[in-house]
Design an enzyme around this catalytic site. Structure first.
Site, PDB file in Angstrom:
ATOM      1  N   TRP A  85       0.823  -1.214   0.000  1.00 18.15           N
ATOM      2  CA  TRP A  85       0.000   0.000   0.000  1.00 18.15           C
ATOM      3  C   TRP A  85       0.850   1.253   0.000  1.00 18.15           C
ATOM      4  CZ3 TRP A  85       2.490   1.485   4.140  1.00 18.15           C
ATOM      5  CH2 TRP A  85       2.774   0.555   5.139  1.00 18.15           C
ATOM      6  N   GLU A 118       3.065 -11.623  11.156  1.00 15.22           N
ATOM      7  CA  GLU A 118       2.944 -12.702  10.161  1.00 15.22           C
ATOM      8  C   GLU A 118       4.195 -13.544   9.953  1.00 15.22           C
ATOM      9  OE1 GLU A 118       1.128 -11.004   6.605  1.00 15.22           O
ATOM     10  OE2 GLU A 118      -0.752 -10.636   7.646  1.00 15.22           O
ATOM     11  N   GLU A 135      -6.822  -9.014  11.236  1.00 13.73           N
ATOM     12  CA  GLU A 135      -6.636  -8.405   9.912  1.00 13.73           C
ATOM     13  C   GLU A 135      -7.597  -9.037   8.922  1.00 13.73           C
ATOM     14  OE1 GLU A 135      -2.974  -8.256   7.783  1.00 13.73           O
ATOM     15  OE2 GLU A 135      -1.815  -7.535   9.496  1.00 13.73           O
TER      16      GLU A 135
END
Ligand SMILES: *[C@@H]1O[C@H](CO)[C@@H](O)[C@H](O)[C@H]1NC(C)=O
Ligand SMILES: *[C@@H]1O[C@H](CO)[C@@H](O)[C@H](O)[C@H]1NC(C)=O
Ligand SMILES: *[C@@H]1O[C@H](CO)[C@@H](O)[C@H](O)[C@H]1NC(C)=O
Ligand SMILES: *[C@@H]1O[C@H](CO)[C@@H](O)[C@H](O)[C@H]1NC(C)=O
Ligand SMILES: *[C@@H]1O[C@H](CO)[C@@H](O)[C@H](O)[C@H]1NC(C)=O
Ligand SMILES: *[C@@H]1O[C@H](CO)[C@@H](O)[C@H](O)[C@H]1NC(C)=O
Ligand SMILES: *[C@@H]1O[C@H](CO)[C@@H](O)[C@H](O)[C@H]1NC(C)=O
Ligand SMILES: *[C@@H]1O[C@H](CO)[C@@H](O)[C@H](O)[C@H]1NC(C)=O
Length: 884
Positions: A198, A461, A558
Site C-alpha cells: 500500500w 505474520e 486483519e
C-alpha cells in the site's frame, strides 16, 4: 499506569523525548537548521532537524512533491546517496561546567557515524533506539562542529545481506509490483520504507527525532515509567515505578512517590551507583479509596491521577517529576470453551470481557517528520468517531511517537502494539540481536506507562510465513529458521518484555495460535486455525456478500478489501492524462498484484461497472464503485464477526475482535484503508461508524431464512424487538413491516431476535419478489425507541434489482451554529448516496447511505472555515444509478 510529562506540553508540540525533569539538568537543544550535503558535495542545502533528507530537498526546492505522479521512481537516487548533516554550536560555560554532558539523539535514521570536533563519538544502526554519547571532554565554548554521516540505507542493507553468506534470510526483494528496494530485513528501520503493498519506496535518511545536550552534576533521569498492578487476593493496587538514572557518583537518595488524591505516599532510602541503572520503587495504594479505572471507549471514562516523584540528597532536591497515573487491568484469556475444540482468545479489561472493534494503523506519512500533532489527532479522533475502541500498531511501520499513545490513553483506544518485524525472516547474529535488545528495552520502557497499550506482539505474520513456507525454504533447512525465529522473538524479545512489564500480555506473533503455538514449539502447523488465537484473512476472489466464505475465528486481527481514494485526494498528485482506470499512473500507484482488476471483479459480482462515455466521469464513477464495494464487503465481514461473539457453531465462534485492515493511508493510492491520505473518510469509514455501533442489528440469510441478530456491547441488559420494513426498489413508501417479539439481549452479547423464511416475509407484501423488494431493519425497545442504527438487507444484487431509477437527488445547504446541514430530497429509493465536497476537509454525520425517504438531512462538520457558497459549489451527490 502513568505518563510522565504534562499533556499540555505535548499539545504545544513540544515533544520532548525525555519527558521527566531533574533539577540538576541543563538542556541545550540542537534542533533547528543544520546543513546537509551528499558525499561529493554536489548537493548542499539547509535542513531542518528533526527531519529527513527528502523533506529538506523538497523544502529547498531541489525536488518536487515526492508524492506527485511517478516521483517515487524519479527520486530513487536519494536513498542511494550517503548524506551528512552538520551543525556548529556554542556551549555556555555553565553547561560545560557540569560533571557530565550527554549528546542525545532521540532517533537517527538509520546507519550513521557521529563526530564532534572531528572526533568520532559513536555509531548508530537502529532507527528505533535513542542514542547518547558522553562528550564533555570534547566541547569548547565555540565552534563545536557536530557531523552525522548517514550511509545509504539501501547500500547498507545490501552489504549486510552479502556479509550474511551462510544462508539466505528471505525475502531478498519485494514483489516487483511494489517497485521497492531489497533486503530491508537487514536494517533496523521502518520496514515499509523500502515499499509495501500500500505504500511507496522512500527509504528515508535523516535525524528524525530531537537532538540535544544534557548536562548534569549529580544525577540524571534518563527514563521514568510505571505500571499499575492489581493484587486480587489483597484487593489492592500498587504502582511500580522504574527510574533509569545516570549517576555521576554514588548518591544516597530519598525517593518519595505520592498520589495525594489517593492519600498514598511512600519514601525509600536508596543508593544510586555511578553509571546507568534501573531502579524500581513500589507505591502501595491506600485501600481506603475506590480507585477510578481507565476504560476503553464505549465502556467507561479514562480518568487519571497525578503522581509526583521526588528525590532528595541531604535535604537537597536532586530529582523531581510529575506524571499521570492510570489504573486498569488486562488479561488475555485463553481457556477451553464448552462445545469447541481449542481455546478462547479474548481480552478482559478490569475483569470485563471486551470485544475489540477497530482497525490497523500504518505510518501516517513516508516522512515521519511530516506527521504533525494535528494529523495524529484527526486520525485518532476519526477512529473514535467510528465507534472504534482498538487499533493495532502494525509491525512494519514505526513505534509511534509519544503523542500517539497519550491520545489513545485519553480517547480510550486500546493499542495492540507489534514489535517492528513484518512478513520476513530476520537475522539472528549476535550484533543484530544486541541492537534489537536495546531497541526493545527502550521501547517497552517508553511505552509501558500507557494504559492504552494492552498487548505486545513480537512480529507481523512471521510465524505464518514460516509455518506455511512463504519463502520456499527446503525442509532440510527449516530447523535453522525456526531456531533463529525462537532466538529472536522468544529468547530475546519475549524474555525482555516479561522482565520489563508484568502489566500486559505478550504474544510472539500475529496471527498466532497463542498458547497452542507455544505448545507446538512457537511455530504452529497452522497459525490461522480459527480454534485458537487471532487470524488474518483475505479473500479477494470470492463473493464478499457471502458470510460463509469467512472463517469464524476467535479474533480477526486483519481482513479487508481495497478501494481507490476519492478524486479530490488524487488530483493534487496527478494530471489529466492520469485520470483513467487503466492509465500508467493508476497502474503505478497500485502496489498489490492485480489489485485494480481485482477491485472491479469484486464490484462486478453485485454491481454494473460504470460505463460513462465521458472519460473523467467514468474514472470518478469507478473510484466511487470501488468504495461502495469495499464498504459493503468489510461491513458484511465485520457484522459476521460481531454476531459471532456469543455462539459456537461447528466448534467455531466466540469471536471477540474485529480489526480490519487498515485505518489510514501513507500516500494517495489504492489501498485497504478507510481513511484517505489527508484525512478524508472513505465510504467504508462511514459504514464503520454504523457496523461498530454499540448496539447493532445484523441481518443475514441462511438457507433462504432471514436472521436478524441484536449485538450489544453495552454494560446493561436490553429488551429489544426487530422492526423489518419492506420497500420496493422504486418507491419511497414502504410496502409492509414485520416485527418480532421483545427479546432479552444480555449485556455484551449477540443473539437472534428475528428469524423468518424470506418467502414468508414477502408473502402478502405487495408484489414483492427478491428482485423487486429490499429490506431495512432496526431494533427498538419496549417503548418503541430505536436502539442502534438502521441497517439494510438486499434480497438480490443491485445489478439485478428491478425498478431502480435515477433518483434525481437535490440538495440545499444551510449554516447552523457550529456546522452545516445539507437537506436532500429524492424522488425514489437511492442506494449508496454519497456526498462529496471535494477538498473541503471535514466529515458528514453519515454518508454512503441507503435513501428510503423523500427528505434526509445530513450534517457536515468542516475542519476549516468554509461557507454555504463554497460548500454548495463543491457538493456532488452520487448514488448507484448515477454511474450508468
Ligand atoms: C556527485 O555524485 C552525484 C550522485 O552520485 C553524481 O551524479 C555527480 O555527477 C557527482 N558530481 C561530481 C562533481 O562528482
Ligand atoms: C557511501 O559510503 C560507502 C561507505 O563509505 C561507500 O562504499 C559508498 O560508495 C558511498 N556511496 C556513495 C554514493 O558515495
Ligand atoms: C498478592 O499479595 C499476596 C500477599 O502479600 C502475595 O502473597 C501475592 O504474591 C501477591 N500476588 C501478586 C500477583 O503479586
Ligand atoms: C506509459 O508507460 C509506458 C512505459 O513506461 C510508456 O511507454 C508510455 O508512453 C506511457 N503512456 C503514457 C500515456 O504515458
Ligand atoms: C442450511 O442448510 C445446510 C445444508 O442443507 C445445513 O447444513 C444447515 O444446517 C442449514 N442451516 C440452517 C440454519 O438451517
Ligand atoms: C429523474 O430524471 C430523469 C430525467 O428527467 C427521469 O427520466 C427520471 O424518471 C427521474 N427519476 C425519478 C425517480 O423521477
Ligand atoms: C421535502 O423536500 C421537498 C423538496 O425540498 C419539500 O418541498 C418538502 O416540503 C419536504 N417535505 C418534508 C416533509 O419536509
Ligand atoms: C451502461 O450500463 C448500464 C447498466 O448495465 C446499461 O443499462 C446502459 O445501457 C449502459 N450504457 C452504455 C452507454 O453502455
Amino acid at each position: 499506569m502513568f505518563v510522565f510529562g504534562g499533556l499540555s506540553c505535548l499539545l504545544d508540540g513540544v515533544l520532548s523525548g525525555l519527558s521527566a525533569v531533574t533539577e540538576q539538568r541543563h538542556t541545550q537543544s540542537l534542533n533547528g537548521k543544520w546543513s546537509l550535503s551528499n558525499s561529493n558535495g554536489s548537493v548542499s542545502l539547509p535542513a531542518e532537524v528533526p527531519g529527513s533528507v527528502h523533506s529538506a530537498l523538497q523544502q529547498q526546492g531541489y525536488i518536487q512533491d515526492p508524492y506527485f505522479r511517478f516521483n517515487d521512481a524519479s527520486y530513487r537516487w536519494i536513498a542511494f546517496e550517503n548524506w551528512t548533516y552538520t551543525t556548529t554550536f556554542t556551549v555556555s560555560a555553565h553547561l560545560r561546567g557540569q560533571q557530565k554532558v550527554l549528546l542525545v539523539f532521540d532517533g537517527v535514521d538509520t546507519v550513521a557515524s557521529v563526530s564532534l570536533r572531528g572526533v568520532l563519538v559513536g555509531k548508530t544502526d537502529n532507527m528505533f533506539r535513542r542514542y547518547d554519547f558522553s562528550v564533555r571532554e570534547l566541547l569548547k565554548d565555540e565552534d563545536n562542529v557536530l557531523e552525522v554521516t548517514l550511509l545509504s540505507p539501501v547500500f547498507y542493507a545490501s552489504e549486510q545481506r552479502k556479509a550474511h553468506s551462510a544462508y539466505s534470510v528471505p525475502p531478498e526483494c519485494p514483489p516487483e509490483v511494489q517497485k521497492g528496494e531489497c533486503h530491508v530485513n537487514f536494517i533496523r528501520k521502518e520496514q515499509s520504507s523500502f515499499s509495501w503493498d500500500w505504500g511507496p519506496s522512500f527509504p528515508t535518511v535523516g535525524l528524525w527525532k530531537e537532538v540535544r545536550l544534557e548536562a548534569f552534576d549529580v544525577l540524571h533521569l534518563i527514563q521514568a515509567s510505571s505500571v499499575s498492578l492489581y493484587n486480587d487476593s489483597l484487593s489492592r493496587w500498587r504502582v511500580q515505578v522504574d527510574l533509569v538514572v545516570d549517576a555521576v557518583q554514588t548518591t544516597n537518595c530519598q525517593i518519595t512517590l505520592s498520589i495525594p488524591e489517593l492519600d498514598s505516599e511512600q519514601s525509600f532510602q536508596t543508593q544510586f551507583f555511578p553509571g546507568r541503572s534501573k531502579n524500581t520503587f513500589v507505591l502501595q495504594i491506600n485501600t481506603g479509596f475506590q480507585v477510578k479505572l481507565w476504560w476503553p471507549n464505549g465502556h467507561g471514562d479514562q480518568p487519571f491521577y497525578h503522581m509526583t516523584v521526588k528525590g532528595f540528597e541531604d535535604g537537597l532536591s536532586i530529582l523531581t517529576t510529575e506524571s499521570k497515573v492510570y489504573f486498569r487491568t488486562v488479561e488475555l484469556v485463553q481457556e477451553p470453551i464448552v462445545g469447541s475444540p481449542g481455546l478462547s482468545f479474548y481480552f478482559r479489561i478490569n475483569g470485563k470481557p471486551v470485544f475489540l472493534k477497530g482497525s490497523n494503523w500504518i505510518p501516517a506519512h513516508a516522512f515521519q517528520d511530516q506527521v504533525t500533532p494535528a494529523v495524529l489527532k484527526n486520525l485518532l479522533q476519526s477512529a473514535v468517531d467510528a465507534n472504534m475502541n482498538a487499533l493495532r500498531v502494525w509491525g512494519g511501520g514505526v513505534y509511534e511517537q509519544d503523542l500517539f499513545y497519550s491520545l489513545c490513553d485519553e480517547l480510550g483506544i486500546m493499542v495492540w502494539q507489534d514489535f517492528m518485524f513484518a512478513c520476513a525472516m530476520y537475522p539472528a547474529e549476535d550484533e543484530y540481536i544486541q541492537t534489537v535488545r536495546e531497541e526493545v528495552i527502550q521501547q517497552v520502557q517508553r511505552l509501558k506507562s500507557h494504559p492504552s497499550v494492552i498487548i505486545w506482539s513480537g512480529n507481523n505474520e512471521n510465524e505464518a510465513a514460516l509455518a506455511t513456507n512463504w519463502f520456499h525454504i527446503p525442509a532440510s533447512q527449516r530447523p535453522i529458521y525456526i531456531k533463529d525465529y525462537v532466538m529472536l522473538y522468544v529468547n530475546n524479545i519475549r524474555k525482555i518484555v516479561q522482565e520489563e512489564d508484568q502489566s500486559r500480555p505478550f504474544l510472539v506473533s500475529s496471527p498466532t495460535n497463542g498458547a497452542e503455538s507455544e505448545q507446538e514449539g512457537w511455530v504452529a502447523a497452522n497459525p490461522y486455525d480459527p480454534h485458537y488465537g487471532d487470524t488474518h484473512f483475505y479473500s479477494y476472489g470470492s463473493d464478499c456478500w457471502d458470510w460463509r466464505t469467512f472463517p469464524r475465528t476467535r479474533f480477526a486481527s486483519e481482513y479487508g478489501f481495497q478501494s481507490w481514494p476519492s478524486f479530490s485526494t488524487l488530483q493534487p498528485v496527478s494530471i489529466q492524462e492520469d485520470w483513467s482506470y487503466d492509465s500508467n499512473f493508476t497502474c503505478h500507484r497500485q502496489h498489490h498484484q492485480a489489485g485494480n482488476p481485482q477491485m472491479l471483479m469484486q464490484a462486478a459480482i453485485h454491481f454494473h461497472l460504470p460505463n460513462s462515455t465521458d472519460p473523467l466521469k467514468r474514472f470518478t464513477d469507478t473510484l466511487y464503485i470501488t468504495q461502495v464495494a469495499q464498504a459493503q464487503c468489510v461491513k458484511t465481514q465485520t457484522e459476521f464477526y460481531r454476531r459471532s461473539r456469543s455462539e459456537i457453531i461447528d466448534g467455531k465462534g466466540h469471536t471477540m475482535g474485529a480489526l480490519y485492515w487498515q485505518l489510514n493511508d501513507i500516500w494517495q493510492a489504492p489501498s485497504w484503508s478507510s481513511i484517505e491520505f489527508g484525512g478524508k473518510w472513505k465510504m467504508l469509514h462511514y459504514f464503520a461508524r454504523n457496523f461498530f455501533a454499540p448496539v447493532l442489528p445484523v441481518g443475514f440469510e441462511d438457507n433462504d431464512t432471514l436472521f436478524i441478530y441484536a449485538v450489544s456491547d453495552l454494560n446493561q441488559d436490553l429488551k429489544l424487538r426487530t422492526v423489518v420494513t419492506v420497500y420496493t426498489w422504486t418507491d419511497l413508501d414502504p410496502v409492509c413491516t414485520r416485527k418480532s417479539d421483545l427479546v432479552l439481549v444480555p449485556a455484551g452479547s449477540a443473539l437472534a431476535v428475528f428469524k423468518q423464511p424470506v418467502s414468508t416475509i414477502l408473502d402478502g407484501c405487495g408484489h414483492c419478489t427478491r428482485l423487486i423488494c429490499l429490506l431495512t431493519f432496526h431494533l427498538e425497545d419496549a417503548s418503541s425507541v430505536q436502539q442502534g442504527p438502521t441497517n439494510h438487507h438486499f434480497l438480490c444484487s443491485p445489478k439485478e434489482a428491478q425498478g431502480l431509477l435515477r433518483p434525481n437527488i437535490t440538495a440545499k445547504v444551510q449554516e447552523d451554529k457550529t456546522s452545516f446541514s445539507i437537506t436532500l430530497h429524492s424522488d425514489s429509493v437511492a442506494p449508496f448516496v454519497w456526498l462529496d465536497v471535494g477538498n473541503i476537509p471535514g466529515k458528514f454525520s453519515f454518508n454512503g447511505f441507503l435513501m428510503v425517504s423523500r427528505n434526509v438531512t445530513v450534517t457536515f462538520n468542516p475542519w476549516r472555515t468554509t461557507s454555504v457558497t463554497e460548500l454548495t459549489k463543491s457538493l456532488t451527490i452520487t448514488s448507484l444509478m448515477d454511474v450508468y
